[in-house]
Write a protein that holds these residues in place. Structure first.
Motif, PDB file in Angstrom:
ATOM      1  N   GLY A  72       0.823  -1.199   0.000  1.00 13.22           N
ATOM      2  CA  GLY A  72       0.000   0.000   0.000  1.00 13.22           C
ATOM      3  C   GLY A  72       0.858   1.249   0.000  1.00 13.22           C
ATOM      4  O   GLY A  72       2.093   1.183  -0.052  1.00 13.22           O
ATOM      5  N   VAL A  73       0.216   2.396   0.058  1.00 11.88           N
ATOM      6  CA  VAL A  73       0.945   3.666   0.126  1.00 11.88           C
ATOM      7  C   VAL A  73       1.585   3.835   1.490  1.00 11.88           C
ATOM      8  O   VAL A  73       2.727   4.305   1.618  1.00 11.88           O
ATOM      9  CB  VAL A  73      -0.006   4.841  -0.184  1.00 11.88           C
ATOM     10  N   THR A  74       0.875   3.443   2.567  1.00 14.70           N
ATOM     11  CA  THR A  74       1.374   3.638   3.929  1.00 14.70           C
ATOM     12  C   THR A  74       1.831   2.346   4.588  1.00 14.70           C
ATOM     13  O   THR A  74       2.286   2.361   5.733  1.00 14.70           O
ATOM     14  CB  THR A  74       0.290   4.291   4.801  1.00 14.70           C
ATOM     15  N   GLY A  75       1.674   1.218   3.913  1.00 13.73           N
ATOM     16  CA  GLY A  75       2.075  -0.049   4.491  1.00 13.73           C
ATOM     17  C   GLY A  75       1.422  -1.198   3.759  1.00 13.73           C
ATOM     18  O   GLY A  75       0.588  -1.000   2.854  1.00 13.73           O
ATOM     19  N   PRO A  76       1.743  -2.427   4.133  1.00 13.35           N
ATOM     20  CA  PRO A  76       1.203  -3.588   3.437  1.00 13.35           C
ATOM     21  C   PRO A  76      -0.262  -3.834   3.785  1.00 13.35           C
ATOM     22  O   PRO A  76      -0.770  -3.353   4.809  1.00 13.35           O
ATOM     23  CB  PRO A  76       2.097  -4.735   3.924  1.00 13.35           C
ATOM     24  N   MET A  77      -0.920  -4.620   2.952  1.00 10.18           N
ATOM     25  CA  MET A  77      -2.319  -4.964   3.188  1.00 10.18           C
ATOM     26  C   MET A  77      -2.588  -6.361   2.662  1.00 10.18           C
ATOM     27  O   MET A  77      -1.845  -6.891   1.825  1.00 10.18           O
ATOM     28  CB  MET A  77      -3.260  -3.961   2.508  1.00 10.18           C
ATOM     29  N   VAL A  78      -3.680  -6.942   3.160  1.00 12.00           N
ATOM     30  CA  VAL A  78      -4.209  -8.202   2.648  1.00 12.00           C
ATOM     31  C   VAL A  78      -5.601  -7.927   2.104  1.00 12.00           C
ATOM     32  O   VAL A  78      -6.438  -7.322   2.798  1.00 12.00           O
ATOM     33  CB  VAL A  78      -4.261  -9.281   3.747  1.00 12.00           C
ATOM     34  N   VAL A  79      -5.840  -8.317   0.875  1.00 10.27           N
ATOM     35  CA  VAL A  79      -7.163  -8.163   0.259  1.00 10.27           C
ATOM     36  C   VAL A  79      -7.803  -9.544   0.181  1.00 10.27           C
ATOM     37  O   VAL A  79      -7.257 -10.462  -0.443  1.00 10.27           O
ATOM     38  CB  VAL A  79      -7.063  -7.531  -1.139  1.00 10.27           C
ATOM     39  N   ARG A  80      -8.943  -9.683   0.871  1.00 11.17           N
ATOM     40  CA  ARG A  80      -9.654 -10.966   0.949  1.00 11.17           C
ATOM     41  C   ARG A  80     -10.976 -10.899   0.207  1.00 11.17           C
ATOM     42  O   ARG A  80     -11.608  -9.839   0.126  1.00 11.17           O
ATOM     43  CB  ARG A  80      -9.973 -11.306   2.418  1.00 11.17           C
ATOM     44  N   HIS A  81     -11.400 -12.047  -0.306  1.00 14.96           N
ATOM     45  CA  HIS A  81     -12.739 -12.185  -0.885  1.00 14.96           C
ATOM     46  C   HIS A  81     -13.520 -13.156  -0.020  1.00 14.96           C
ATOM     47  O   HIS A  81     -13.091 -14.287   0.209  1.00 14.96           O
ATOM     48  CB  HIS A  81     -12.656 -12.680  -2.327  1.00 14.96           C
ATOM     49  N   GLU A  82     -14.680 -12.726   0.472  1.00 19.61           N
ATOM     50  CA  GLU A  82     -15.492 -13.512   1.396  1.00 19.61           C
ATOM     51  C   GLU A  82     -16.912 -13.634   0.858  1.00 19.61           C
ATOM     52  O   GLU A  82     -17.394 -12.741   0.128  1.00 19.61           O
ATOM     53  CB  GLU A  82     -15.514 -12.856   2.772  1.00 19.61           C
ATOM     54  N   PRO A  83     -17.613 -14.710   1.207  1.00 11.13           N
ATOM     55  CA  PRO A  83     -18.965 -14.928   0.648  1.00 11.13           C
ATOM     56  C   PRO A  83     -19.930 -13.823   1.058  1.00 11.13           C
ATOM     57  O   PRO A  83     -19.889 -13.320   2.187  1.00 11.13           O
ATOM     58  CB  PRO A  83     -19.379 -16.280   1.230  1.00 11.13           C
TER      59      PRO A  83
END
Length: 482
Positions: free
Chosen positions: A134-145
């Motif tokens: 990310g711009v300010t740090g890492p991220m996790v993008v999840r897909h959930e039902p």
């Protein structure tokens, strides 16, 4: 399977239970006009029971938390169960909606089997969770039902349309309340049996045959997270309005008035058989049917004669006859709708080039002759409104730009096709036509590709990764900067 098929219970939350009401829905053969089935008519109380079961199964049950590989295993067994009983499914569908058996097997059942298989492949390859900088740090993008899904399907290709919704919903981890059309509930109940045998957990699926009022209660239910609907534009707008009250997510696959463009350099010997097949698929009762055939003015008479002869040769009759290409309309009302549009077209100035009435020699059944209307202008109602039957319009254009203009001059934008001297030329035309799907020098449909419409043809996509994503919410999880 010639006896009357009768169910006395509803499939709710994985169990066959006694309905709360006493109403029933009779299934009438479009060919014999005799009763071939009967099911209980679900009530609003039954809807509440089914939604409660789906809600509990999603909120506290194992299905959404089950490893993806296990969900894929269940859906694969559903696919295999349908394939093993393909003949039963095809015969039920044909008896209910009059689809010719060749179409019922190939398109409606084997097409559904392919859709489940393709959805499993898509799910296995889908990026369910990704790490991103990310711009300010890492991220996790999840897909959930997304949650509890109300799947509302039409009568024309019921198992394929169910597969378009049920397969990705189940693979995503959703629970589903399936509402089949009153005309075709029997194959949906057979599917419930297959799903049970495949090991689908309790609560994950309910099947509720019902009328329009009860369907309205389902799509407006506050405990439903998403509505997936295939049907008319009018019904789609009503569902969207009902869903807006709770901000319920919607996918809408609605009508079509698709154009087949034959360019000046098109090879008619190759194109005409494809055009006829695309125009009269499922006896014309298909949202993707090529119902506007656009031809160069200089070749109009040539195309009109060739096309009329090909259409006149189509075999009309008993859908159980393997030679039948055009079966009956699903109901007397649908037959009358087609005949009314043919009459309207003549009043508007169109000329019947072949067909135009009820076939001779059929003592029963809701049949309409495959009909070609010539001298059609794109401003006529027969060229602008979805007729949903074996009635197509022949429209002349002056040049390629005019052909594209006419193709795009529609409130609908679901499908279409072009025939050109070479594929690249056709691809250039395809890029200019505003529809969700389009074919070049063929008429194809593929369950691996996204399917849906522009304009009044709907919202969202089914099939492929886009179809799976429609049953998912996206979550961003922000992690501390390193």
């Amino acid at each position: 399977m010639n006896d009357v098929v009768e169910y006395r219970k509803l499939f709710i939350g994985g169990d066959w239970v006694t309905p709360t009401g006493t109403g029933t829905l009779d299934v009438i053969s479009p060919h014999s006009e005799e009763r071939v089935g009967r099911v209980p008519a679900a009530t609003v109380e039954d809807v509440d029971r089914a939604v409660a079961a789906a809600r509990a199964a999603f909120d506290t049950g194992p299905w959404p938390l089950m490893p993806l590989a296990e969900r894929i295993g269940v859906v694969t067994r559903i696919k295999e169960g349908i394939a093993a009983r393909a003949g039963d499914f095809a015969e039920l569908i044909s008896r209910q909606n009059g689809a010719p058996m060749s179409s019922a097997v190939r398109t409606q059942v084997l097409g559904a089997v392919a859709a489940y298989g393709s959805a499993c492949t898509t799910a296995a390859e889908f990026g369910w969770e990704q790490e991103r900088p990310g711009v300010t740090g890492p991220m996790v993008v999840r897909h959930e039902p997304v949650g509890v899904v109300a799947a509302v399907v039409p009568w024309n290709v019921p198992q394929l349309v169910i597969a378009a919704k049920l397969a990705p919903a189940l693979l995503a981890g959703c629970t589903v309340v399936l509402k089949p059309a009153p005309e075709t509930p029997l194959d949906a109940n057979l599917l419930a049996e297959v799903c049970t045998e495949a090991g689908l957990p309790r609560g994950v699926l309910s099947v509720l045959p019902a009328d329009r009022d009860v369907s309205g209660h389902l799509v407006a239910h506050p405990e439903v997270d998403k509505v997936a609907f295939t049907g008319s534009v009018l019904a789609g707008k009503q569902i969207m309005a009902a869903a807006a009250e709770n901000l319920t997510r919607v996918t809408l696959e609605l009508g079509g008035k698709s154009a087949a463009i034959l360019l000046e350099d098109a090879d008619l010997d190759t194109a005409i058989p494809h055009v006829v097949a695309g125009a009269f698929v499922n006896s014309g009762q298909a949202c993707v049917a090529l119902t506007r055939i656009l031809v160069p003015a200089a070749r109009y008479d040539e195309v009109a004669d060739t096309l009329a002869a090909a259409i006149a040769a189509l075999r009309v009759g008993d859908p159980s006859d393997p030679a039948t290409v055009i079966g009956p309309m699903v109901s007397a009302r649908q037959r009358q709708r087609n005949l009314d549009y043919i009459r309207l077209g003549q009043e508007e100035g169109a000329k019947i080039l072949t067909g135009g009435g009820v076939p001779a020699g059929l003592s029963s059944g809701w049949y309409v002759e495959p009909t070609l209307l010539g001298n059609v202008d794109n401003s006529m109602r027969v060229a602008r409104e979805e007729i949903f039957g074996p009635v197509v319009c022949l429209i002349a254009f002056e040049d390629e730009d005019d052909a594209v203009r006419i193709a795009n001059d529609s409130d609908l934008g679901l499908s279409g096709a072009v025939w050109a001297g070479d594929v690249q030329h056709g691809l250039d035309v395809a890029r200019r036509v505003r529809t969700g799907t389009f074919s070049v020098n063929c008429q194809r449909f593929d369950v691996a590709g996204p399917f849906g419409g522009y304009k009044n043809s709907g919202l969202g996509r089914e099939f492929g990764p886009e179809g799976l994503a429609a049953y998912l919410e996206t979550k961003s999880i922000f992690l501390p900067a390193q």
